[in-house]
Scaffold this motif. Structure first.
Motif, PDB file in Angstrom:
ATOM      1  N   ARG A 282       0.828  -1.206   0.000  1.00 45.61           N
ATOM      2  CA  ARG A 282       0.000   0.000   0.000  1.00 45.61           C
ATOM      3  C   ARG A 282       0.867   1.261   0.000  1.00 45.61           C
ATOM      4  O   ARG A 282       1.969   1.273   0.551  1.00 45.61           O
ATOM      5  CB  ARG A 282      -0.917   0.044   1.233  1.00 45.61           C
ATOM      6  N   LYS A 283       0.297   2.313  -0.594  1.00 41.20           N
ATOM      7  CA  LYS A 283       0.922   3.631  -0.534  1.00 41.20           C
ATOM      8  C   LYS A 283      -0.174   4.679  -0.450  1.00 41.20           C
ATOM      9  O   LYS A 283      -1.163   4.625  -1.183  1.00 41.20           O
ATOM     10  CB  LYS A 283       1.786   3.886  -1.779  1.00 41.20           C
ATOM     11  N   THR A 284      -0.020   5.628   0.463  1.00 48.52           N
ATOM     12  CA  THR A 284      -0.975   6.730   0.593  1.00 48.52           C
ATOM     13  C   THR A 284      -0.211   8.051   0.691  1.00 48.52           C
ATOM     14  O   THR A 284       0.904   8.104   1.233  1.00 48.52           O
ATOM     15  CB  THR A 284      -1.870   6.576   1.837  1.00 48.52           C
ATOM     16  N   SER A 297       2.833   7.500   3.276  1.00 54.29           N
ATOM     17  CA  SER A 297       2.939   6.202   3.936  1.00 54.29           C
ATOM     18  C   SER A 297       3.159   5.125   2.878  1.00 54.29           C
ATOM     19  O   SER A 297       2.414   5.062   1.889  1.00 54.29           O
ATOM     20  CB  SER A 297       1.679   5.893   4.745  1.00 54.29           C
ATOM     21  N   ILE A 298       4.183   4.297   3.067  1.00 59.81           N
ATOM     22  CA  ILE A 298       4.441   3.157   2.190  1.00 59.81           C
ATOM     23  C   ILE A 298       4.574   1.924   3.077  1.00 59.81           C
ATOM     24  O   ILE A 298       5.408   1.901   4.003  1.00 59.81           O
ATOM     25  CB  ILE A 298       5.734   3.349   1.363  1.00 59.81           C
ATOM     26  N   GLU A 749      -5.518   2.069  -7.956  1.00 59.78           N
ATOM     27  CA  GLU A 749      -5.072   3.413  -7.612  1.00 59.78           C
ATOM     28  C   GLU A 749      -6.226   4.400  -7.715  1.00 59.78           C
ATOM     29  O   GLU A 749      -7.086   4.275  -8.599  1.00 59.78           O
ATOM     30  CB  GLU A 749      -3.941   3.870  -8.542  1.00 59.78           C
ATOM     31  N   SER A 750      -6.228   5.369  -6.822  1.00 65.14           N
ATOM     32  CA  SER A 750      -7.226   6.431  -6.877  1.00 65.14           C
ATOM     33  C   SER A 750      -6.584   7.747  -6.461  1.00 65.14           C
ATOM     34  O   SER A 750      -5.663   7.776  -5.629  1.00 65.14           O
ATOM     35  CB  SER A 750      -8.414   6.110  -5.960  1.00 65.14           C
ATOM     36  N   LEU A 759      -5.270  13.606  -2.221  1.00 66.67           N
ATOM     37  CA  LEU A 759      -5.115  12.272  -1.655  1.00 66.67           C
ATOM     38  C   LEU A 759      -4.734  11.289  -2.759  1.00 66.67           C
ATOM     39  O   LEU A 759      -5.257  11.364  -3.875  1.00 66.67           O
ATOM     40  CB  LEU A 759      -6.414  11.791  -0.996  1.00 66.67           C
ATOM     41  N   PHE A 760      -3.835  10.390  -2.422  1.00 68.36           N
ATOM     42  CA  PHE A 760      -3.446   9.318  -3.347  1.00 68.36           C
ATOM     43  C   PHE A 760      -3.466   7.991  -2.583  1.00 68.36           C
ATOM     44  O   PHE A 760      -2.922   7.901  -1.466  1.00 68.36           O
ATOM     45  CB  PHE A 760      -2.050   9.573  -3.920  1.00 68.36           C
ATOM     46  N   ASN A 761      -4.079   6.976  -3.167  1.00 66.14           N
ATOM     47  CA  ASN A 761      -4.130   5.651  -2.556  1.00 66.14           C
ATOM     48  C   ASN A 761      -3.788   4.606  -3.607  1.00 66.14           C
ATOM     49  O   ASN A 761      -4.301   4.650  -4.730  1.00 66.14           O
ATOM     50  CB  ASN A 761      -5.517   5.353  -1.982  1.00 66.14           C
ATOM     51  N   SER A 762      -2.926   3.662  -3.231  1.00 63.28           N
ATOM     52  CA  SER A 762      -2.520   2.589  -4.138  1.00 63.28           C
ATOM     53  C   SER A 762      -2.437   1.276  -3.363  1.00 63.28           C
ATOM     54  O   SER A 762      -2.002   1.256  -2.196  1.00 63.28           O
ATOM     55  CB  SER A 762      -1.158   2.908  -4.772  1.00 63.28           C
TER      56      SER A 762
END
Length: 790
Positions: A282-284, A297-298, A749-750, A759-762
Motif C-alpha cells: 500500500r501507498k498513501t 505512507s508506504i 489506484e485512486s 489524496l493518493f491511494n494505491s
C-alpha cells in the motif's frame, strides 16, 4: 428428471425423415422394461433406439419412465434395437418376435460398465440453450452429464458464463453473481468454501441464467443470478474427490468430497483444511494544499489464515412427490496479520519519519444450516411447492497492537491497540409455489423473511504513562438489526414464438442501529413496491429477443453503517454512516441472443437510473482524511454490453465480454453541487486451448478503463491470468497449475484532487501461483477447483 419437451421435440424432428420413408410399412409397437443388475431396480430415462441396419443411424427412439417401462412405435422394416444408459453396458437386439404387431422385449437387465463412463455411446440429447421470458435455460444433455465432470465444467459451456481453472464464476464479466440451488440460497452455494464442487454434471438437470431478475427474486441488487437445478431423481452410486494444493504465496490445502446416492437418500459431504497467505502493498499520500504539509505512507502486510471446514447433508425422498433436505456446515479460521508502514511527514521544511508496526490476531468460527422441503404434484411436472429455512452465524474475536517508532525528528514513540468482538446471525425463510395451467400460463407466488442481527464491540486504547487508556471517541458497542419481509406474485404467458411476464413484489424493511455507549439510536422503516416486466420474441430457434424491466434496491451493509474502522493508518481512515439510506434503481434492458454453428453471442442495451446514490466522501483536517458514505443525488447510466463464445475448432475456443457505458451524475452535498458526466469501459477475453496428451491451457486478459466518481479518479487496471490443466487416468486425476496476475500488474489506484487537499491511494496484491492435484473416485471425475479464498 421429468421428460424435457424441448429435447423430445428436437429428437423427433431429427428422425422424422426416416419415418416418412417407412410410411408404407405397418406400424409396430416395441415395449419392455429396463432394470439394473445389482439391485433389480427400474432404470428411469434409459434410451431405447431403433437403428437402421444399412446406415447404422437411429430412426426413432424414446426413454423409459420412472418405473423403467417404455413403449415405442415405428414403421421401419430393416432395423435393430439398442438399449443404453450412462454408466451401463448397452444391449443390442437383432433377433426378436413380432406378435400381433408388437415386439415385447420383456425385462431388460443392464449391467454397470466397469470400464468407465468413456465407453458410453451418446446418440442424442446434446446440451441445448432455451430462451425463456426472463432467463436463459441451459439444459444439460448426455454430452456433458455422461462425462461425470464437475459443475464448473458445465457452467463453462453456458453462454455468458465463464469459469476460470481456479473455479471463479463470472456472469457477463462480473464476479458479483449470486448462485442459487433449486431457486434458493443454499449451504452448498455459499462462499465459505468450495462445496459447490461436490455437484457433478450427471446431477444437474438445467442451469438458469438471469441477468435482470423478476419480482420472484430478492430485490436486493445483484449483477445477476445463476440457478443450478438439480435432478429430481439422481443416479445411484458413490462419487467423490480428494484435492491437494500448494502455492506461492501460501495456498496450501487438502479437501475431500463425497456423494452417495441410493433409492431413498442422497448423502453429501465435504471437508477441508489449509493455510493461505495474502500479501499486500500500500501507498498513501495526504497533502494539505493550504498549509503546504504532507504525509506519505508506504507499507507492506501479510495476512495468514489457517482454516478448516466440514459440510454434511442429506436429501430424503419420502416418495416420488416429496423430498426433504437437511444440511449444515462448520468452519473455523485462525488469522494472523503483520504489517509495517514507513511514514514521512513534511511541514515547514521539517521532516519527521517513523515506522508503524502492526500485529493482529483473530479467530472466526462459522456455522450454517439448512432445512428444505419440496412437494411435486402429479397434475403437472412443473407444479411445485418449496419451503426452505437457512440459518448462519459468524463470530470474529480480533485484537491488534500498533507501535510507532520515530527514526527522524522528535515525535514521541507511540503505542496503540484495538479490540473487536463481532457477532453476526442471519436467518432466511422462503416459501414458493408455482402453478402452471392451460399449458401456456403460469402463476407464481411466495414470501421470504430475512433477519440479520449484528453486534460489534469495538475499543481503541492508547498506552499512556505505562497504562492502557481507552479512547472514548473511538470506542463503542454497535448493534445492527435488519428485518426484511417480501411477498411476491408473477403471471406469465409463454407461446411458441412470444411471451410476456409481469410481477410485483412488496418488501417491508425494518432497520435499527444502536451505539450503546453514547445511546445513539437510528431507526429506519420503509415499505417498497418492486414491479417487473419481461417480454420475449423468438425469431427462430437460434435467434431470440428479450425485453426486461425491474426495480431494485441496494441496502447499506454493516461496513457502510458501522461508524468504526481499522486504525492501521491514523491519517487515512474509512468509516461508516448509521444514517445511510438505501439506493433504488430502475433497470431497463434489451437483449438479443444469437446461436451459430460454432459460436453464440448476445448483445444488450441497458439503462439504469439510481436515486439516493451511496458515494464515499472524503473530508480533510490536520492531515487526516476521513472517508464516509453519503447519499448524494442520482446517477443515470446508459450502456452497451456484448458477450460471445466462439469455438472454430475442437481444440480452441474464445470467450469475450465487452461493456461500455456513459453516466450522468447530479446531486448536492453540504451546499456543494456535484454534477458531472463521464464514461468507462471494460473487457475480458479468455482463450482456451486443448493440446495433445490432454493438456488444457487457459489465458485470460482483463482491462478496465479509468473513470470518475464524485471526488476521485480511479486509474485504469489491466492484468492477465494463466492456467494449465492435465487430465490423467481417464479424467480421474487432474493436475492443475494456475497463475493469477501473471505480470503483477493488478494495481488499484485512486486520486482525490480537491481545492484544499490532495489524496493518493494505491494497493497491490501481487502474483499468486498454485499447483493442485485432484483425484476422483466412484462414478465421478476429479473436481476442477483449487483452495483459494472465495
Amino acid at each position: 428428471m421429468k421428460i424435457n419437451k424441448f429435447i423430445i421435440f428436437i429428437f423427433l424432428a431429427v428422425f422424422s425423415s426416416f419415418q416418412c420413408v417407412c410410411a408404407q410399412n405397418p406400424e409396430l409397437e416395441i415395449v419392455g422394461k429396463v432394470i439394473e443388475n445389482a439391485t433389480k431396480q427400474p432404470i428411469a430415462y434409459a434410451t431405447i433406439s431403433v437403428i437402421d441396419i444399412a446406415s447404422k443411424k437411429a430412426i426413432t427412439g424414446t426413454i423409459t419412465n420412472a418405473k423403467g417401462n417404455f413403449l415405442l412405435k415405428t414403421k421401419a422394416s430393416n432395423f435393430y434395437i439398442e438399449v443404453s444408459f450412462m454408466g451401463y453396458t448397452s444391449k443390442t437386439f437383432r433377433a426378436f418376435k413380432i406378435e400381433n404387431g408388437v415386439i415385447d422385449l420383456r425385462t431388460i437387465v443392464l449391467e454397470e460398465d466397469i470400464q468407465g463412463l468413456d465407453a458410453v455411446v451418446v446418440r442424442a440429447e446434446k446440451s441445448q440453450t432455451e430462451f425463456k421470458l426472463d432467463k436463459r435455460v441451459f439444459n444439460v444433455g448426455k454430452d456433458l452429464s455422461s462425462t461425470g465432470a464437475s459443475v464448473f465444467e458445465v457452467l463453462n459451456n453456458v453462454p455468458s458464463v465463464n469459469v476460470t481453472i481456479e473455479g471463479d464464476v463470472s456472469l457477463r464479466g462480473s464476479q458479483g453473481v449470486q448462485i442459487l440451488i433449486n431457486g434458493k440460497p443454499s449451504v452448498i452455494a455459499s462462499n465459505d468454501g468450495n462445496a459447490l464442487g461436490t455437484i457433478t454434471a450427471d446431477m444437474i438437470e438445467k442451469i438458469e441464467v438471469i441477468t435482470n431478475p423478476s419480482a420472484k427474486y430478492d430485490a436486493q441488487g445483484t449483477s445477476g443470478i445463476i440457478n443450478i437445478v438439480i435432478k429430481k431423481s439422481e443416479k445411484r452410486g458413490l462419487n467423490g474427490a480428494a484435492t491437494l494444493n500448494f502455492g506461492v504465496p501460501n495456498s496450501n490445502s487438502f479437501g475431500l468430497s463425497l456423494n452417495k446416492r441410493t433409492e431413498k437418500f442422497n448423502l453429501f459431504s465435504q471437508m477441508g483444511i489449509g493455510l493461505r497467505t495474502f500479501p499486500d502493498e500500500r501507498k498513501t499520500i495526504n497533502r494539505d494544499l493550504v498549509n503546504n504539509r504532507s504525509i506519505t505512507s508506504i507499507g507492506e502486510s501479510a495476512f495468514d489464515e489457517k482454516f478448516s471446514n466440514i459440510l454434511i447433508g442429506a436429501d430424503y425422498h419420502i416418495d416420488k412427490m416429496n423430498i426433504v433436505t437437511l444440511s449444515g456446515s462448520y468452519a473455523y479460521e485462525n488469522e494472523t496479520q503483520g504489517a509495517t508502514s514507513n511514514f514521512e511527514q513534511e511541514a515547514d521544511n521539517n521532516i519527521d519519519k517513523w515506522i508503524r508496526n502492526e500485529r493482529t490476531e483473530a479467530t472466526n468460527p462459522k456455522l450454517r444450516y439448512e432445512l428444505q422441503y419440496i412437494k411435486n404434484f402429479k397434475r403437472h411436472k412443473d407444479q411445485t411447492l418449496l419451503f426452505s429455512a437457512l440459518g448462519s452465524s459468524f463470530r470474529k474475536d480480533q485484537s491488534s497492537e500498533f507501535q510507532n517508532n520515530t527514526t527522524v525528528g522528535d515525535i514521541p514513540d507511540f503505542r496503540q491497540k484495538s479490540r473487536t468482538d463481532y457477532k453476526l446471525e442471519e436467518y432466511t425463510f422462503k416459501l414458493d409455489y408455482t402453478h402452471p395451467f392451460l399449458e401456456k400460463y403460469t402463476l407464481e407466488s411466495g414470501a421470504q423473511y430475512v433477519v440479520n442481527i449484528v453486534g460489534n464491540d469495538f475499543e481503541v486504547s492508547d498506552f499512556i504513562n505505562g497504562d492502557w487508556v481507552s479512547v472514548p471517541e473511538l470506542t463503542n458497542l454497535f448493534d445492527f438489526t435488519q428485518k426484511v419481509l417480501g411477498i411476491y406474485t408473477t403471471a406469465a404467458f409463454e407461446g411458441e414464438k412470444w411471451g410476456v411476464k409481469f410481477g410485483l413484489r412488496l418488501e417491508d424493511t425494518n432497520i435499527n442501529t444502536l451505539l450503546e455507549t453514547t445511546s445513539e439510536n437510528n431507526k429506519n422503516n420503509y415499505a417498497n413496491v418492486f414491479p417487473s416486466a419481461h417480454a420475449s420474441y423468438k425469431i427462430s430457434d437460434d435467434f431470440s429477443l428479450q425485453l426486461g424491466y425491474s426495480r431494485r434496491i441496494n441496502r447499506p451493509g454493516l461496513r457502510s453503517l458501522n461508524p468504526f474502522s481499522n486504525i492501521r493508518n491514523n491519517f487515512s481512515i474509512s468509516t461508516g454512516n448509521p444514517d445511510l439510506q438505501p439506493e433504488f434503481t430502475n433497470s431497463y434492458e434489451f437483449t438479443g441472443i444469437k446461436k451459430l454453428d460454432k459460436a453464440s453471442f448476445s448483445f444488450s442495451i441497458y439503462n439504469r437510473k439510481t436515486t439516493d446514490v451511496m458515494e464515499r466522501i472524503s473530508v480533510f483536517e490536520n492531515n487526516v482524511s476521513i472517508s464516509r458514505p453519503e447519499n448524494i443525488g442520482t446517477n443515470t447510466t446508459t450502456g452497451f454490453e456484448f458477450n460471445g463464445k466462439y469455438a472454430p475448432i475442437d481444440w480452441f475456443s474464445m470467450n469475450g465480454d465487452f461493456n461500455m457505458n456513459y453516466f450522468d451524475r447530479s446531486g448536492v452535498f453540504e451546499m456543494t453541487t456535484f454534477d458531472f458526466s463521464g464514461n468507462q469501459w471494460s473487457t475480458r477475453l479468455t482463450s482456451k486451448f486443448k493440446l495433445p496428451a490432454k493438456f488444457d491451457v487457459e489465458l485470460s486478459g482483463n482491462y478496465r478503463s479509468k473513470y470518475k466518481t464524485l471526488q476521485q479518479e480511479i486509474a485504469e487496471n489491466i492484468f492477465m491470468d494463466f492456467g494449465l490443466r492435465k487430465k490423467i487416468f481417464k479424467g480421474k486425476t487432474i493436475l492443475n497449475l494456475s497463475i493469477r496476475d501473471v505480470f503483477a500488474s493488478r494495481v488499484n489506484e485512486s486520486v482525490t484532487n480537491q481545492p484544499n487537499f490532495y489524496l493518493f491511494n494505491s494497493r497491490r496484491r501481487g502474483r499468486f501461483i498454485t499447483f493442485g492435484i485432484s483425484y476422483g473416485f466412484g462414478k465421478g471425475e476429479a473436481m476442477e477447483f483449487s483452495g483459494q479464498r472465495r
